[in-house]
Design a protein around this motif. Structure first.
Motif, PDB file in Angstrom:
ATOM      1  N   THR A 100      -5.287 -11.259  -2.697  1.00  0.00           N
ATOM      2  CA  THR A 100      -4.979 -12.052  -3.886  1.00  0.00           C
ATOM      3  C   THR A 100      -5.235 -11.221  -5.141  1.00  0.00           C
ATOM      4  O   THR A 100      -4.420 -11.230  -6.070  1.00  0.00           O
ATOM      5  CB  THR A 100      -5.844 -13.322  -3.904  1.00  0.00           C
ATOM      6  N   ALA A 101      -6.354 -10.508  -5.153  1.00  0.00           N
ATOM      7  CA  ALA A 101      -6.683  -9.690  -6.320  1.00  0.00           C
ATOM      8  C   ALA A 101      -5.600  -8.643  -6.567  1.00  0.00           C
ATOM      9  O   ALA A 101      -5.133  -8.460  -7.700  1.00  0.00           O
ATOM     10  CB  ALA A 101      -8.039  -9.018  -6.115  1.00  0.00           C
TER      11      ALA A 101
ATOM     12  N   PHE C  25      -0.835 -21.741   0.057  1.00  0.00           N
ATOM     13  CA  PHE C  25      -1.166 -21.439   1.458  1.00  0.00           C
ATOM     14  C   PHE C  25      -1.262 -19.934   1.695  1.00  0.00           C
ATOM     15  O   PHE C  25      -2.100 -19.478   2.461  1.00  0.00           O
ATOM     16  CB  PHE C  25      -0.142 -22.080   2.399  1.00  0.00           C
ATOM     17  N   LEU C  26      -0.415 -19.172   1.021  1.00  0.00           N
ATOM     18  CA  LEU C  26      -0.495 -17.714   1.188  1.00  0.00           C
ATOM     19  C   LEU C  26      -1.842 -17.186   0.701  1.00  0.00           C
ATOM     20  O   LEU C  26      -2.467 -16.358   1.346  1.00  0.00           O
ATOM     21  CB  LEU C  26       0.632 -17.024   0.414  1.00  0.00           C
ATOM     22  N   VAL C  27      -2.291 -17.698  -0.462  1.00  0.00           N
ATOM     23  CA  VAL C  27      -3.578 -17.243  -0.993  1.00  0.00           C
ATOM     24  C   VAL C  27      -4.707 -17.628  -0.043  1.00  0.00           C
ATOM     25  O   VAL C  27      -5.579 -16.831   0.273  1.00  0.00           O
ATOM     26  CB  VAL C  27      -3.814 -17.825  -2.405  1.00  0.00           C
ATOM     27  N   LEU C  28      -4.659 -18.860   0.464  1.00  0.00           N
ATOM     28  CA  LEU C  28      -5.723 -19.308   1.363  1.00  0.00           C
ATOM     29  C   LEU C  28      -5.705 -18.550   2.683  1.00  0.00           C
ATOM     30  O   LEU C  28      -6.728 -18.370   3.314  1.00  0.00           O
ATOM     31  CB  LEU C  28      -5.595 -20.809   1.625  1.00  0.00           C
ATOM     32  N   ARG C  29      -4.520 -18.119   3.113  1.00  0.00           N
ATOM     33  CA  ARG C  29      -4.427 -17.402   4.382  1.00  0.00           C
ATOM     34  C   ARG C  29      -4.604 -15.899   4.211  1.00  0.00           C
ATOM     35  O   ARG C  29      -4.338 -15.141   5.134  1.00  0.00           O
ATOM     36  CB  ARG C  29      -3.050 -17.651   5.005  1.00  0.00           C
ATOM     37  N   LYS C  30      -4.997 -15.473   3.038  1.00  0.00           N
ATOM     38  CA  LYS C  30      -5.206 -14.046   2.750  1.00  0.00           C
ATOM     39  C   LYS C  30      -3.939 -13.244   2.960  1.00  0.00           C
ATOM     40  O   LYS C  30      -3.953 -12.135   3.501  1.00  0.00           O
ATOM     41  CB  LYS C  30      -6.334 -13.471   3.592  1.00  0.00           C
ATOM     42  N   MET C  31      -2.803 -13.830   2.610  1.00  0.00           N
ATOM     43  CA  MET C  31      -1.532 -13.150   2.815  1.00  0.00           C
ATOM     44  C   MET C  31      -0.772 -13.006   1.514  1.00  0.00           C
ATOM     45  O   MET C  31       0.457 -12.921   1.511  1.00  0.00           O
ATOM     46  CB  MET C  31      -0.680 -13.934   3.804  1.00  0.00           C
ATOM     47  N   ALA C  32      -1.497 -12.975   0.393  1.00  0.00           N
ATOM     48  CA  ALA C  32      -0.818 -12.959  -0.894  1.00  0.00           C
ATOM     49  C   ALA C  32       0.140 -11.776  -1.020  1.00  0.00           C
ATOM     50  O   ALA C  32       1.227 -11.907  -1.597  1.00  0.00           O
ATOM     51  CB  ALA C  32      -1.846 -12.918  -2.017  1.00  0.00           C
ATOM     52  N   MET C  33      -0.216 -10.643  -0.455  1.00  0.00           N
ATOM     53  CA  MET C  33       0.638  -9.464  -0.619  1.00  0.00           C
ATOM     54  C   MET C  33       1.959  -9.604   0.127  1.00  0.00           C
ATOM     55  O   MET C  33       2.913  -8.886  -0.151  1.00  0.00           O
ATOM     56  CB  MET C  33      -0.101  -8.199  -0.168  1.00  0.00           C
ATOM     57  N   ALA C 212       4.172 -13.432  -9.331  1.00  0.00           N
ATOM     58  CA  ALA C 212       3.135 -13.951 -10.232  1.00  0.00           C
ATOM     59  C   ALA C 212       2.985 -15.461 -10.063  1.00  0.00           C
ATOM     60  O   ALA C 212       1.873 -15.985  -9.999  1.00  0.00           O
ATOM     61  CB  ALA C 212       3.474 -13.609 -11.675  1.00  0.00           C
ATOM     62  N   LEU C 213       4.115 -16.175  -9.968  1.00  0.00           N
ATOM     63  CA  LEU C 213       4.038 -17.630  -9.845  1.00  0.00           C
ATOM     64  C   LEU C 213       3.509 -18.065  -8.483  1.00  0.00           C
ATOM     65  O   LEU C 213       2.971 -19.151  -8.342  1.00  0.00           O
ATOM     66  CB  LEU C 213       5.414 -18.257 -10.085  1.00  0.00           C
ATOM     67  N   MET C 214       3.698 -17.230  -7.472  1.00  0.00           N
ATOM     68  CA  MET C 214       3.176 -17.603  -6.157  1.00  0.00           C
ATOM     69  C   MET C 214       1.674 -17.350  -6.060  1.00  0.00           C
ATOM     70  O   MET C 214       0.983 -18.049  -5.332  1.00  0.00           O
ATOM     71  CB  MET C 214       3.882 -16.824  -5.054  1.00  0.00           C
ATOM     72  N   ILE C 215       1.188 -16.314  -6.740  1.00  0.00           N
ATOM     73  CA  ILE C 215      -0.221 -15.950  -6.549  1.00  0.00           C
ATOM     74  C   ILE C 215      -1.129 -16.489  -7.653  1.00  0.00           C
ATOM     75  O   ILE C 215      -2.183 -17.057  -7.374  1.00  0.00           O
ATOM     76  CB  ILE C 215      -0.385 -14.416  -6.446  1.00  0.00           C
ATOM     77  N   ALA C 216      -0.715 -16.320  -8.920  1.00  0.00           N
ATOM     78  CA  ALA C 216      -1.663 -16.605 -10.004  1.00  0.00           C
ATOM     79  C   ALA C 216      -2.073 -18.088 -10.098  1.00  0.00           C
ATOM     80  O   ALA C 216      -3.273 -18.380 -10.134  1.00  0.00           O
ATOM     81  CB  ALA C 216      -1.115 -16.098 -11.328  1.00  0.00           C
ATOM     82  N   PRO C 217      -1.123 -19.044 -10.113  1.00  0.00           N
ATOM     83  CA  PRO C 217      -1.589 -20.438 -10.233  1.00  0.00           C
ATOM     84  C   PRO C 217      -2.495 -20.876  -9.083  1.00  0.00           C
ATOM     85  O   PRO C 217      -3.562 -21.457  -9.337  1.00  0.00           O
ATOM     86  CB  PRO C 217      -0.276 -21.240 -10.277  1.00  0.00           C
TER      87      PRO C 217
END
Lengths: 375, 245, 386
Positions: A100-101, C25-33, C212-217
């Motif tokens: 996320t970071a 869900f991506l952020v919570l699943r550690k899959m943001a990238m 940005a809109l998928m991860i930041a908010p």
């Protein structure tokens, strides 16, 4: 100009020589340092740093109004470092995870940079057009001083790697152990991170912020497949990097409207694909072949063992038996019979087969091995 | 007792995220013992040895190796980390890993030479891994990887050996080989500290033991203190030595 | 406001909501990238789709491009499974290669494809209202509004239908599998939605803003709240605020809308990162400072309890033996005195009754209940915090 013409002119034409030398050096630097980025599991950090460099470039331009690439690189360096530290701050001080970071810094910095960039493009003085090249890279804009800078960075990286070779190797393999031997791992960490950031920054003009990270990763990922020796891996990565740079530049410089970054990345990706498939030790092709071969061997051994169980019942181990008996056994085929005969484990005479002493020996060994495994 | 103290831990407190994981530990390890550190999961066993090795900074207290701080004594101490703590796909060979044991005495910048290679080969032979010297480390079995780690520590020619679960995930032969080497080290007068999980083997393998669960429960010779009382205090449930055997 | 302005803001808001839902869900699943990877690698899909359909808003193009997003995920997972490179390297190899193919395809066919590289990265939200959807000759609104609106409805429908399954498979994969919800199905479902959303939003706002809109908010919401439902709502609200504020900032600066929205997101994130009540930097630093002195106090009290002999309890012993600097030792002793935990008598420190009870309780607490916070206990005993 075609690619062939390009290469025939490289040694005589000043501009072509400068460009080619620049991208080759860049490839070498990225290959060497990228190897460490891959080994320290920071593959995606490069992506974030290079994106984070964009606002720094534009701000440096807005402040100085200069197109001098060195000034812009200082801006890139500063905002890249700010991005790196912020990523670290997010990971250590909040419960947000590293992915996320990275994603946050990457998209937010880059978006801000793009805002500034579109802003600059609307400004009346027309000379700013040059900033566009930092998105996807334009090797053709390299001048001699850029190449000197890249050469300088290469030299620094090379000297640092040679001097602290043993320490870097140790630290990337086993950081705690390194500390227990009395080495200062924080110092090594800072030096390596600084080198990686520096290599990203000097590549921005050639490869662009969007694809710079691939330039760092791909040669290293390809090189890793061919060797189990760190020094050889770094050397190969430098070679792959240099070739990606040279060919990428040649292709993009000889065709209109093609940025260097995407071409270099595709050539590097080609090296990766070839390495993944064809490397003898780890490659997918050879792994598959070994897998088939093992399965085949296992099948043969099972058949041989079945035969041994039959032959065992007789005084004379070479007593002939009918092939028909084997029909009870599923693993047997005409081919497997032939393979066993080729290996002189059995002899086949018409519809009869008999175990040779060699085959008998082999089967007993198999039996022993199985026993050992059961222990 | 008049014997020399190899490791002296004094009022040691270590906290992760400001929660104490080791609390006011006082501990003296006499020279020449083969000591097990036992305790339940999360008791701080690995933390204790990492604090001994100056890998983790404590918030209070100190550790002394033969009467001096670790920084001055690191050449006296060899460390065998947990096998799972490193990347076994790292591009390097068994011999190379064992050579790393010589880096500490070489210090910064200096390269290992013929002498260091000779020492590494000897250590490999001692753990029965000489024939695997040019293998890539990922192609070794769990037990073989552990032997490589042990060889790397042996190369350090230290006086104190500190090991984090060296028997975890190794085959029976390797376990026997390792314990024989440890006993040999003790015979040479070296001090060995091992984080150990298998209570059953403590009396057989070790002569000294420390019970740990955030606080130090007890430390002393296995003969004197390896009893129901200390096991129960450490693990919280009613434990009996007799049941272990 | 003109109707075009309203339409642009509407599109921006819907995009923000459509991105925030899978993003959470991506952020919570550690899959943001992965969202970064998808947003880049759909490019070749879009270009090829454009050759075939000649219409950026055609549903076929969206499906084709979304497919290339899913192929990315499959390729990344395949490479990870071979073990040839580390897991994050796999992502870093796949998407730049696919993105490069897309960029080259655009460059090589510049005459035929009305996409340029700036549009790829930033979109052309300002032009979105000009491409109208005509049904039977009547103008029913901008095409991209219909596209992204449909995607949002689809996402919402799936979210409501599979909320329980998504939640369990996000927080406890094993439990999900034992309960019979396939985590694999949920995984690919989520990836598909993320891909479709990215493609739908891509034309309007570009690759960067999608990421940005998928991860930041969701990241901001996660810093403020732990409950999944509230997190989803909060993420949508943040997205909408950034969309509206960003639009007007762009209007005012006469700059790119997508760039402005991202910048607003950046400023919002900075504010949340600094000031979030429990997880923000300032609150974390403050708490850490307090916890630091309190853990020292605990250490000190335990030391007193462990050592009855006077020499160990002499006030000078603190510096010499426990290895603390004078300043720290003094502040710890003062805190203990203020809280009536100790008494000092002729330089010898003793625990009070209260100090003894506190220390005994604290050690039992930590040994038996390591993961839980010790804070409750501190609340009960402390008159003054560190």
């Amino acid at each position: 100009m075609s690619v062939q013409e390009y290469f025939s002119l490289v040694f005589t034409d000043y501009t072509l020589r400068t460009i080619t030398l620049g991208t080759a050096i860049l490839g070498i630097v990225c290959g060497m340092l990228g190897s460490f980025a891959v080994l320290r599991k920071q593959s995606l950090l490069g992506d974030a740093i290079s994106h984070a460099a964009l606002p720094g470039i534009v701000i440096a331009f807005l402040i100085t109004g200069a197109k001098n690439s060195n000034t812009l690189l200082v801006g890139a360096l500063i905002s890249g470092l700010i991005g790196t530290f912020w990523i670290k701050g997010i990971i250590t001080k909040t419960h947000l995870k590293s992915d996320t970071a990275l994603g946050l810094i990457l998209s937010l910095f880059f978006g801000f940079g793009m805002l500034l960039l579109t802003f600059v493009q609307k400004m009346p003085n027309a000379q700013q057009a040059g900033l566009d090249k930092y998105l996807f890279g334009q090797a053709a804009t390299l001048v001699e001083s850029d190449v000197w800078l890249m050469g300088g960075v290469m030299l620094i990286a090379l000297v640092v790697l040679v001097v602290f070779w043993k320490e870097f190797k140790l630290q990337h393999f086993d950081a705690d152990y390194t500390k227990s031997l009395g080495f200062n791992t924080r110092f090594l960490d800072v030096v390596m991170t600084a080198l990686i950031v520096l290599s990203i920054v000097i590549g921005l003009q050639t490869v662009g912020v969007v694809l710079m990270s691939a330039m760092l990763l791909a040669p290293a990922a390809a090189a890793r497949q061919w060797t189990n020796n760190l020094a050889v891996m770094i050397f190969l990565a430098a070679v792959f990097g240099a070739f990606s740079g040279i060919f990428g530049t040649a292709i993009s410089a000889t065709s209109n409207n093609l940025s260097t970054g995407p071409v270099i990345v595709l050539i590097a990706a080609f090296f990766v694909v070839i390495s993944f498939i064809f490397s003898p030790g780890r490659g997918l092709l050879f792994k598959q072949i070994r897998h088939w071969k093992n399965r085949n061997d296992l099948q043969l051994h099972k058949t041989l063992y079945f035969m041994y169980e039959i032959a065992k019942t007789h005084q004379d181990i070479s007593h002939p038996h009918a092939v028909k008996i084997l029909n009870n056994f599923q693993g047997y085929t005409k081919n497997s019979l032939k393979s066993l005969a080729d290996r002189e484990y059995i002899t086949v005479d018409g519809a009869m087969w008999s175990l040779t002493p060699k085959g008998y020996e082999k089967a007993i060994n198999l039996y022993n091995q199985q026993d050992n495994l059961n222990d | 007792m008049k014997e020399k103290i190899a490791i002296k831990v004094d009022d040691l407190t270590v906290a992760y995220n400001f929660k104490p994981v080791l609390w006011d530990i006082d501990l003296s390890v006499p020279e020449g013992v083969l000591m097990a550190i036992v305790g339940p999961n999360g008791a701080g066993k690995s933390t204790l040895i990492k604090a001994m090795l100056d890998i983790i900074k404590p918030i209070a207290g100190s550790v002394e190796i033969f009467g001096k701080p670790y920084k001055k004594q690191y050449k006296e101490v060899a460390y065998v980390p947990q096998k799972g703590s490193v990347d076994w796909d790292f591009p390097t060979t068994a011999l190379d890993v064992v050579m790393m044991g010589t880096y500490g005495s070489l210090g910064w910048i200096k390269r290992p030479g013929r002498q260091q290679k000779k020492e590494a080969l000897e250590a490999l032979e001692k753990v029965g891994m000489l024939e695997f010297r040019s293998r890539q480390i990922s192609q070794l079995s769990g037990g073989q990887q552990q032997r490589i780690f042990l060889a790397r520590a042996l190369v350090q020619k230290a006086s104190i050996y500190i090991m984090d679960e060296p028997f975890q995930g190794v085959d029976a032969t390797t376990e026997k080989a390792i314990i024989n080497i440890l006993k040999e080290l003790r015979k040479e007068g070296k001090t060995v500290v091992v984080v150990h999980h298998d209570l059953q083997t403590v009396p057989e393998y070790f002569d000294w033991v420390t019970f740990l669960n955030v606080k130090k429960i007890a430390t002393g010779s296995v003969k004197d203190i390896f009893n129901d009382d200390n096991l129960t205090k450490t693990y919280g449930i009613n434990y009996k030595v007799s049941v272990l055997q | 406001m003109t109707s075009a302005q309203i339409e642009i803001q509407l599109i921006a808001c819907i995009v923000a909501i459509a991105c925030a839902i899978p993003g959470t869900f991506l952020v919570l699943r550690k899959m943001a990238m992965i969202s970064d990877a998808i947003s880049h690698s759909i490019l070749p899909g879009i270009v090829i789709g454009f050759f075939l359909t000649e219409d950026l808003n055609s549903p076929w193009l969206i499906l084709l491009a979304a497919l290339s997003g899913i192929i990315t995920v499959v390729m990344v997972e395949y490479i990870q499974k071979t073990g040839l490179v580390k897991e994050d390297t796999a992502i870093g190899l796949v998407f730049p290669a696919l993105f490069s193919i897309g960029v080259i395809l655009i460059a090589k066919n510049a005459g035929d494809v009305h996409l340029d590289v700036d549009a790829v990265l930033l979109g052309e939200l300002a032009f979105a209202p000009f491409d109208r959807l005509l049904i039977g000759g009547t103008d029913v609104g901008p095409k991209s509004l219909w596209v992204i609106g449909t995607i949002l409805l689809l996402t919402l429908g799936l979210l409501i239908a599979f909320f329980k399954e998504l939640k369990i498979s996000t927080f406890d994969k094993q439990l999900a599998a034992t309960l019979g919800f396939s985590p694999v199905l949920m995984h690919y479902g989520l990836m598909s939605i993320a891909s479709v959303t990215t493609v739908g939003a891509f034309d309007a706002v570009g690759a960067i803003l999608v990421v940005a809109l998928m991860i930041a908010p969701p990241a901001m919401a996660y810093l403020l709240i732990k409950d999944l439902k509230k997190m989803l709502v909060l993420a949508c609200i943040f997205g909408v605020i950034a969309a509206l504020a960003g639009y007007w900032m762009a209007h005012w600066l006469d700059a790119s809308i997508a760039g402005s929205i991202t910048t607003v997101l950046g400023m919002l994130f900075l504010a949340v990162y600094l000031f979030a009540p429990n997880s923000g930097l300032i609150s974390v630093l403050h708490r850490q400072k307090r916890q630091k002195i309190e853990v020292h106090l605990l250490t000190f009290l335990l030391h007193l309890q462990n050592h009855r002999e006077k020499s160990e309890r002499h006030i000078n012993h603190l510096n010499e033996h426990i290895n603390w600097h004078k300043v720290r030792a003094t502040s710890v002793v003062n805190l203990a005195l203020k809280n009536n935990m100790i008494t000092i008598d002729d330089h010898i420190i003793s625990l009070t009754e209260k100090g003894k009870i506190f220390t005994t309780e604290a050690i039992n607490y930590i040994i038996t209940n390591k993961s839980a916070a010790i804070e409750d206990m501190k609340e009960r005993f402390f008159l003054f915090r560190g």
